[in-house]
Design a protein around this motif. Structure first.
Motif, PDB file in Angstrom:
ATOM      1  N   VAL A 103       8.902   5.389   1.036  1.00 18.92           N
ATOM      2  CA  VAL A 103       9.411   6.487   0.217  1.00 18.92           C
ATOM      3  C   VAL A 103       8.228   7.401  -0.099  1.00 18.92           C
ATOM      4  O   VAL A 103       7.296   6.999  -0.789  1.00 18.92           O
ATOM      5  N   ALA A 104       8.281   8.606   0.427  1.00 22.10           N
ATOM      6  CA  ALA A 104       7.130   9.515   0.386  1.00 22.10           C
ATOM      7  C   ALA A 104       7.120  10.424  -0.834  1.00 22.10           C
ATOM      8  O   ALA A 104       6.606  11.533  -0.779  1.00 22.10           O
ATOM      9  N   GLY A 105       7.668   9.961  -1.929  1.00 21.79           N
ATOM     10  CA  GLY A 105       7.511  10.709  -3.171  1.00 21.79           C
ATOM     11  C   GLY A 105       8.774  11.270  -3.768  1.00 21.79           C
ATOM     12  O   GLY A 105       9.833  11.292  -3.166  1.00 21.79           O
ATOM     13  N   ASP A 106       8.618  11.708  -5.002  1.00 21.79           N
ATOM     14  CA  ASP A 106       9.665  12.325  -5.808  1.00 21.79           C
ATOM     15  C   ASP A 106      10.899  11.429  -5.941  1.00 21.79           C
ATOM     16  O   ASP A 106      12.022  11.820  -5.665  1.00 21.79           O
ATOM     17  N   LEU A 107      10.651  10.220  -6.441  1.00 25.05           N
ATOM     18  CA  LEU A 107      11.750   9.294  -6.725  1.00 25.05           C
ATOM     19  C   LEU A 107      12.632   9.803  -7.857  1.00 25.05           C
ATOM     20  O   LEU A 107      13.842   9.609  -7.835  1.00 25.05           O
ATOM     21  N   THR A 108      12.023  10.431  -8.859  1.00 22.05           N
ATOM     22  CA  THR A 108      12.769  10.876 -10.035  1.00 22.05           C
ATOM     23  C   THR A 108      12.465  12.342 -10.328  1.00 22.05           C
ATOM     24  O   THR A 108      11.674  12.976  -9.635  1.00 22.05           O
ATOM     25  N   ASN A 109      13.066  12.826 -11.379  1.00 21.12           N
ATOM     26  CA  ASN A 109      12.783  14.168 -11.900  1.00 21.12           C
ATOM     27  C   ASN A 109      12.007  14.044 -13.203  1.00 21.12           C
ATOM     28  O   ASN A 109      12.279  14.737 -14.185  1.00 21.12           O
ATOM     29  N   ALA A 110      11.020  13.165 -13.236  1.00 19.95           N
ATOM     30  CA  ALA A 110      10.329  12.811 -14.481  1.00 19.95           C
ATOM     31  C   ALA A 110       9.743  14.005 -15.214  1.00 19.95           C
ATOM     32  O   ALA A 110       9.657  13.985 -16.439  1.00 19.95           O
ATOM     33  N   ASP A 111       9.333  15.025 -14.506  1.00 18.12           N
ATOM     34  CA  ASP A 111       8.740  16.176 -15.182  1.00 18.12           C
ATOM     35  C   ASP A 111       9.790  17.171 -15.685  1.00 18.12           C
ATOM     36  O   ASP A 111       9.456  18.133 -16.356  1.00 18.12           O
TER      37      ASP A 111
ATOM     38  N   ARG B 141      15.908   5.611 -17.035  1.00 18.74           N
ATOM     39  CA  ARG B 141      17.209   5.290 -16.436  1.00 18.74           C
ATOM     40  C   ARG B 141      17.177   5.520 -14.933  1.00 18.74           C
ATOM     41  O   ARG B 141      17.623   4.684 -14.145  1.00 18.74           O
ATOM     42  N   GLN B 142      16.619   6.676 -14.501  1.00 16.01           N
ATOM     43  CA  GLN B 142      16.523   6.980 -13.074  1.00 16.01           C
ATOM     44  C   GLN B 142      15.672   5.943 -12.341  1.00 16.01           C
ATOM     45  O   GLN B 142      16.062   5.465 -11.266  1.00 16.01           O
ATOM     46  N   VAL B 143      14.534   5.593 -12.918  1.00 21.06           N
ATOM     47  CA  VAL B 143      13.643   4.609 -12.291  1.00 21.06           C
ATOM     48  C   VAL B 143      14.370   3.279 -12.124  1.00 21.06           C
ATOM     49  O   VAL B 143      14.357   2.683 -11.042  1.00 21.06           O
ATOM     50  N   ASN B 144      15.017   2.804 -13.168  1.00 23.79           N
ATOM     51  CA  ASN B 144      15.734   1.531 -13.092  1.00 23.79           C
ATOM     52  C   ASN B 144      16.828   1.556 -12.034  1.00 23.79           C
ATOM     53  O   ASN B 144      16.983   0.611 -11.261  1.00 23.79           O
ATOM     54  N   GLU B 145      17.579   2.631 -12.003  1.00 24.72           N
ATOM     55  CA  GLU B 145      18.675   2.735 -11.036  1.00 24.72           C
ATOM     56  C   GLU B 145      18.143   2.821  -9.608  1.00 24.72           C
ATOM     57  O   GLU B 145      18.625   2.112  -8.715  1.00 24.72           O
ATOM     58  N   ILE B 146      17.157   3.666  -9.375  1.00 24.10           N
ATOM     59  CA  ILE B 146      16.594   3.838  -8.029  1.00 24.10           C
ATOM     60  C   ILE B 146      16.004   2.529  -7.518  1.00 24.10           C
ATOM     61  O   ILE B 146      16.263   2.106  -6.382  1.00 24.10           O
ATOM     62  N   PHE B 147      15.205   1.859  -8.356  1.00 24.59           N
ATOM     63  CA  PHE B 147      14.586   0.608  -7.905  1.00 24.59           C
ATOM     64  C   PHE B 147      15.628  -0.487  -7.690  1.00 24.59           C
ATOM     65  O   PHE B 147      15.492  -1.299  -6.776  1.00 24.59           O
ATOM     66  N   SER B 148      16.660  -0.529  -8.474  1.00 22.42           N
ATOM     67  CA  SER B 148      17.731  -1.499  -8.265  1.00 22.42           C
ATOM     68  C   SER B 148      18.393  -1.288  -6.908  1.00 22.42           C
ATOM     69  O   SER B 148      18.648  -2.249  -6.169  1.00 22.42           O
ATOM     70  N   ILE B 149      18.650  -0.053  -6.578  1.00 24.57           N
ATOM     71  CA  ILE B 149      19.273   0.254  -5.283  1.00 24.57           C
ATOM     72  C   ILE B 149      18.304  -0.052  -4.150  1.00 24.57           C
ATOM     73  O   ILE B 149      18.692  -0.622  -3.120  1.00 24.57           O
ATOM     74  N   MET B 150      17.037   0.308  -4.315  1.00 23.12           N
ATOM     75  CA  MET B 150      16.057   0.010  -3.264  1.00 23.12           C
ATOM     76  C   MET B 150      15.967  -1.498  -3.019  1.00 23.12           C
ATOM     77  O   MET B 150      15.864  -1.935  -1.874  1.00 23.12           O
ATOM     78  N   GLU B 151      16.031  -2.293  -4.075  1.00 31.65           N
ATOM     79  CA  GLU B 151      16.027  -3.759  -3.928  1.00 31.65           C
ATOM     80  C   GLU B 151      17.225  -4.233  -3.111  1.00 31.65           C
ATOM     81  O   GLU B 151      17.127  -5.211  -2.370  1.00 31.65           O
ATOM     82  N   SER B 152      18.352  -3.548  -3.232  1.00 35.18           N
ATOM     83  CA  SER B 152      19.568  -3.968  -2.532  1.00 35.18           C
ATOM     84  C   SER B 152      19.473  -3.798  -1.011  1.00 35.18           C
ATOM     85  O   SER B 152      20.285  -4.361  -0.286  1.00 35.18           O
TER      86      SER B 152
END
Length: 82
Positions: free
Chosen positions: A33-41, A50-61
């Motif tokens: 994953v080459a960046g910009d996982l979330t819209n943190a800024d 919330r975005q981090v938790n959801e994204i990483f949960s899906i990536m684990e799947s």
């Protein structure tokens, strides 16, 4: 080796789910994953978490090893302070 590579999710979990479904019959050795996982800024700290938790949960799947970078330095700074 077969790599699954993408970037610029910007917190859009539905895109990641769509990607997972579209490659379900393919075999990858790892995900890059080459960046910009979330819209943190652009969003609140609670929304970023919330975005981090959801994204990483899906990536684990995906059930394959993954490697990532957060994205822009200001995003890394915000996430590091959580």
């Amino acid at each position: 080796m077969n790599f699954l590579a993408f970037s610029d999710l910007h917190g859009d979990a539905s895109t990641l789910i769509l990607l997972r479904e579209s490659i379900k019959d393919e075999d990858f050795d790892c995900m890059l994953v080459a960046g910009d996982l979330t819209n943190a800024d652009l969003v609140s700290t609670s929304e970023t978490i919330r975005q981090v938790n959801e994204i990483f949960s899906i990536m684990e799947s995906f059930k394959i090893p993954y490697y990532y970078v957060w994205g822009l330095p200001n995003r890394e700074h915000k996430l590091a302070s959580m």
